[in-house]
Design an enzyme around this catalytic site. Sequence first.
Site, short mmCIF file in Angstrom:
data_model
loop_
_atom_site.label_atom_id
_atom_site.label_comp_id
_atom_site.label_asym_id
_atom_site.label_seq_id
_atom_site.Cartn_x
_atom_site.Cartn_y
_atom_site.Cartn_z
N LYS A 22 18.13 2.07 -27.30
CA LYS A 22 19.13 2.72 -28.14
C LYS A 22 20.50 2.09 -27.94
O LYS A 22 21.20 1.79 -28.91
CB LYS A 22 19.16 4.23 -27.79
CG LYS A 22 19.81 5.08 -28.83
CD LYS A 22 19.79 6.56 -28.41
CE LYS A 22 18.43 7.19 -28.61
NZ LYS A 22 18.33 8.51 -27.95
N ARG A 91 23.24 10.58 -24.60
CA ARG A 91 21.92 10.25 -25.15
C ARG A 91 21.16 9.36 -24.18
O ARG A 91 21.64 8.29 -23.81
CB ARG A 91 22.07 9.52 -26.49
CG ARG A 91 23.15 10.10 -27.36
CD ARG A 91 23.47 9.20 -28.55
NE ARG A 91 22.36 9.10 -29.50
CZ ARG A 91 22.38 8.34 -30.58
NH1 ARG A 91 23.44 7.57 -30.83
NH2 ARG A 91 21.37 8.31 -31.40
N GLY A 100 9.37 13.12 -22.67
CA GLY A 100 9.71 13.66 -21.36
C GLY A 100 11.09 13.26 -20.88
O GLY A 100 11.60 13.80 -19.90
N MET A 102 15.23 13.15 -21.11
CA MET A 102 16.12 14.23 -21.49
C MET A 102 16.52 14.12 -22.96
O MET A 102 16.84 13.04 -23.45
CB MET A 102 17.38 14.24 -20.64
CG MET A 102 18.13 15.56 -20.78
SD MET A 102 19.75 15.53 -20.03
CE MET A 102 20.70 14.81 -21.34
N ARG A 335 16.57 0.94 -35.34
CA ARG A 335 15.59 0.12 -34.62
C ARG A 335 14.51 -0.28 -35.61
O ARG A 335 14.44 0.28 -36.71
CB ARG A 335 14.98 0.92 -33.47
CG ARG A 335 14.20 2.08 -34.00
CD ARG A 335 13.76 2.98 -32.91
NE ARG A 335 13.50 4.27 -33.55
CZ ARG A 335 12.83 5.23 -32.99
NH1 ARG A 335 12.37 5.10 -31.78
NH2 ARG A 335 12.62 6.36 -33.64
N HIS A 451 -11.53 14.99 -23.01
CA HIS A 451 -12.96 14.64 -23.00
C HIS A 451 -13.44 14.33 -24.41
O HIS A 451 -14.09 13.30 -24.65
CB HIS A 451 -13.75 15.81 -22.40
CG HIS A 451 -15.23 15.56 -22.35
ND1 HIS A 451 -16.07 15.97 -23.37
CD2 HIS A 451 -15.99 14.92 -21.44
CE1 HIS A 451 -17.30 15.59 -23.06
NE2 HIS A 451 -17.29 14.97 -21.90
N SER A 780 -22.41 -16.98 -21.90
CA SER A 780 -21.88 -15.92 -22.75
C SER A 780 -21.63 -14.73 -21.85
O SER A 780 -22.55 -14.22 -21.20
CB SER A 780 -22.87 -15.58 -23.85
OG SER A 780 -22.39 -14.48 -24.58
N CYS A 848 -20.03 -11.82 -25.54
CA CYS A 848 -20.81 -11.08 -26.53
C CYS A 848 -20.78 -9.58 -26.28
O CYS A 848 -21.50 -8.83 -26.91
CB CYS A 848 -22.24 -11.59 -26.58
SG CYS A 848 -23.12 -11.38 -25.03
N TYR A 868 -15.56 -18.90 -28.21
CA TYR A 868 -15.75 -17.92 -29.29
C TYR A 868 -15.86 -16.51 -28.73
O TYR A 868 -16.07 -16.32 -27.53
CB TYR A 868 -17.01 -18.25 -30.11
CG TYR A 868 -18.31 -18.05 -29.36
CD1 TYR A 868 -18.95 -16.80 -29.33
CD2 TYR A 868 -18.91 -19.09 -28.66
CE1 TYR A 868 -20.12 -16.61 -28.64
CE2 TYR A 868 -20.09 -18.91 -27.96
CZ TYR A 868 -20.70 -17.66 -27.95
OH TYR A 868 -21.85 -17.46 -27.25
P1 ADP Z 1 16.42 10.79 -29.99
O1 ADP Z 1 16.24 9.69 -29.04
O2 ADP Z 1 15.56 11.97 -29.72
O3 ADP Z 1 16.36 10.33 -31.41
P2 ADP Z 1 19.28 10.79 -30.28
O4 ADP Z 1 20.08 10.33 -29.12
O5 ADP Z 1 19.10 9.81 -31.36
O6 ADP Z 1 17.90 11.35 -29.76
O7 ADP Z 1 20.04 12.08 -30.78
C1 ADP Z 1 19.49 13.20 -31.38
C2 ADP Z 1 20.21 13.52 -32.66
O8 ADP Z 1 21.62 13.65 -32.44
C3 ADP Z 1 20.05 12.44 -33.68
O9 ADP Z 1 19.91 13.02 -34.94
C4 ADP Z 1 21.33 11.68 -33.59
O10 ADP Z 1 21.65 11.04 -34.80
C5 ADP Z 1 22.33 12.78 -33.27
N1 ADP Z 1 23.50 12.27 -32.54
C6 ADP Z 1 23.50 11.58 -31.38
N2 ADP Z 1 24.74 11.23 -31.03
C7 ADP Z 1 25.57 11.71 -31.98
C8 ADP Z 1 26.99 11.65 -32.18
N3 ADP Z 1 27.77 11.02 -31.33
N4 ADP Z 1 27.47 12.24 -33.28
C9 ADP Z 1 26.65 12.87 -34.15
N5 ADP Z 1 25.33 12.96 -34.02
C10 ADP Z 1 24.77 12.38 -32.94
MG MG Z 2 17.41 9.24 -32.51
#
Ligand code: ADP
Ligand code: MG
Length: 914
Positions: A22, A91, A100, A102, A335, A451, A780, A848, A868
Amino acid sequence: MTQLVHDFETGGMEQKDLLGGKGANLAEMTRLGLPVPPGFTITTDACRAYLATGSVPDGLFAEVDAHLARLEERVGRRLGDPDDPLLVSVRSGAKFSMPGMMETVLDIGLGDASVEGLARHTGSPRFAWDSYRRLVQMYGRTVLGVEGDRFEDAIEAAKRAKGVAADVDLDADDLRNLVAGFRAVVEEDAGRPFPQDPREQLRGAVVAVFDSWNSDRAALYRRRERIPADLGTAVNVQVMVFGNRGPDSGSGVAFTRDPATGAAGGYGDYLADAQGEDVVAGVRNTLSLDELERLHPGPHAELLDIMRRLESHYRDMCDIEFTVEQGRLWMLQTRVGKRTAEAAFRIATDLVDEGVISEEEALGRVTGDQLAQLMFPHFDLHADRTLLATGMSASPGAAVGEAVFDSGTAVSRAAAGRPVILVRRETTPDDLHGMVAAAGILTSRGGKTSHAAVVARGMGRTCVCGAETLEVDVRARRFTTHDGTVIEEGDVLSIDGSTGEVFAGEVPVRPSPIVRWFEGTTAAEDGGPVVAAVDRLMRVADRHRRMSVRANADNAADAARARRFGAEGIGLCRTEHMFLGERRELVERLILTDTPEERQEVFDELLPLQRADFVEILTAMDGLPVTVRLLDPPLHEFLPDLTDLSVRVAVAEATGQPHDKESRLLLAVQRLHEQNPMLGLRGVRLGIAIPGLFQMQARAILEAAAVVTGRGGAALPQIMVPLVGAVEELRAIRSEIDAAAHEARVAHGVHLDHRVGTMIELPRAALTAGAIAEAADFFSFGTNDLTQTTWGFSRDDVESSFFSRYMEAGILGVSPFETIDRDGVGRLVRIGTEEGRRTRPDLEVGVCGEHGGDPESVCWFDECGLDYVSCSPFRVPVARLEAGRATVLRERAGRGRGRTHDGPGLPEAGPGPS
Ligand code: ADP
Ligand code: MG
Ligand code: MG
């Protein structure tokens, strides 16, 4: 001292290791001059130091403060300022996105004092209090660990009290009350008050991100996906922009092309007066990009322009998060986007046509797994369908059948010719016979390594697992959907193992257009854009691949199909079926005789039958290599069941009926009974224990070749001796085969090229390959048995018993029977190949086992230098594609053009949160 904090201005997309995915992409967008709210990234180095020592590295927060001060100066607002506060988001963002970690906390910096300032400054108390309640809620849940439902319940209660349906209908006073309520919840649940000091909020959130690296969910995900445990995560701190500032603001997500079909043109969702994840949370109905255009023509045009720029910069389809604040557009994330299999092929070839990427690069952007998905039959998208639930796509395919709730019923109905879907809360090893009998399996609990999922994939059975909205009541033989629909035993269901969807009734199934094209029933021009894309990339793969692809086929029909799918030979023709049916009686005689003369009589009867079988296959393959494996399974597999036979003999004895033959047979069955048949009298051991057996088979093969050649055809038989562990075994059999070849040549007066080789399926064979190659023209690798014997796993036993445990615990990431275990079994393949070729440089080496059709394994075999791979006819196109990709990707990496492209198939694009 290393720098632990980097402004977005100074990074770039090549720095994912340091800045996380990110952060690297935020820096890249900043570098491109796009409107990104400013901010900075705390590096993975800082996280790693924290994880190693348990405390925040010295100087980190001082560095954060310095960057924060510059940020404050730049935007002219200060964190915690009671008049006009700066707010930021925190973020998480590791190199690979994973569940998992944050969740993002927005609006950090608000407190009792600054909320009033924000209200005054923006002139919108409602907005200020909405932001504050979001902060307390998000911070409470993710940093302080408060049960999220407690906040949701409070919001629902507030809406109910006011008699409104949507969050936007709550006014400033309602929100002020909610904040008070939320803060009480925090104090009660977390045992401490919500922190008022903005710096404490910020630091708490940063440390919580670090800590989340080791959350159970993240750790488990990494073990399963084989992501190193010590990468650490980066943390992004970014100035807030506000989509919740009223109707002229909002937030959205977009893709630069349709991620479902791959069709060109942007595609997105926008929600007015909303922040963060509201747009994907389904709180209100969203708007399309076209509707955004009517609402905000300026930002819309700018967004489309940015989408075009991002695509040409990343040279691929991108996904995007954006926010509009009072008519102004802000970019928050991008991304390379996830896509369906269909879209992957289409986008890759479209980008070639647009001159963005080369054909070789396009090949690298699609995977064999995606091709395999396109080859499954699917439900008719245009048919009327009632969706009952969506679970996880555990094992692909489209299955229709009556719902049954226990394995016994599954077996009896299936035996009566009625296809069934076995529905369980979850399955256990006791359900195995029901799973075998069912057309599909549906569970309401468990994930892709449960399972049900593991066993279904092993058997190639369609499976949807973890459809959690279904209430399965096995005793009452029914399940209930979230809206109360009840499905009783016997009701018809349709389940889609590729999408996880569960439908009521019978949805018509359509054959895959890709398969119809491979089969030759549709021309590439008539198949639509996806067929055209697959056709094109298959050609690229065929042009580049170094390895050839053969098929495992035991009869002429399979051989013919394999050729239509592009097989260049048969890598494994089993001969077991040639001893079944009416011929079983001959095997019984063979086992019961005591004299060489009687045995020879049996061989004389078997010979013409086998010869006829081989003539058919050799004719179908018309001069392409056909590798025939001599008889492999233990003989008792061809004899009656011990218990049945004992009963028959006992009854005959009691009633005084003649039973001489049965008694002799019973003695033989008892004599041949083995504790571990897999490790017993089979393969080459049979050939040595029963003199003449393998010689007869070899004669049948060579005479068949002579017949085909005599008719003016071409034949290239390769005779393969199974389960060799020592060169002496192969030598003994080889001399018999060579003698048979001599006889066939003399008898038919034709020139016959015959080759004798062996399967390498025991660790000892791989380890003594140098010696074995002295007696072998080819190797093989039988990777199924090699996996069983290397791990000491009996596949049938372990896959249905403890494998799912192993996967859930992360001990195994994937079954070694699905994907080659590179470190163990794969290493034996490499050793065997290298040492065999050292003895005999022209040794032909193939594989094979089923791994020959598994994408990841194919790449490994290419790396080992195999000539192969051979797999089931249906997987041949997958193997061709992957063999081409292996070459192209290796060459690109070799040329140092390994520009990081996190396309589909790479972990970052894998499952996990967005
Ligand atoms: P995730 O990895 O779960 O996508 P993000 O870090 O992208 O989490 O953030 C979750 C939401 O908060 C997203 O919709 C993102 O666009 C929004 N967001 C993150 N940072 C900001 C910011 N500085 N201002 C406004 N919205 C934000
Ligand atoms: Mg996001
Ligand atoms: Mg074997």
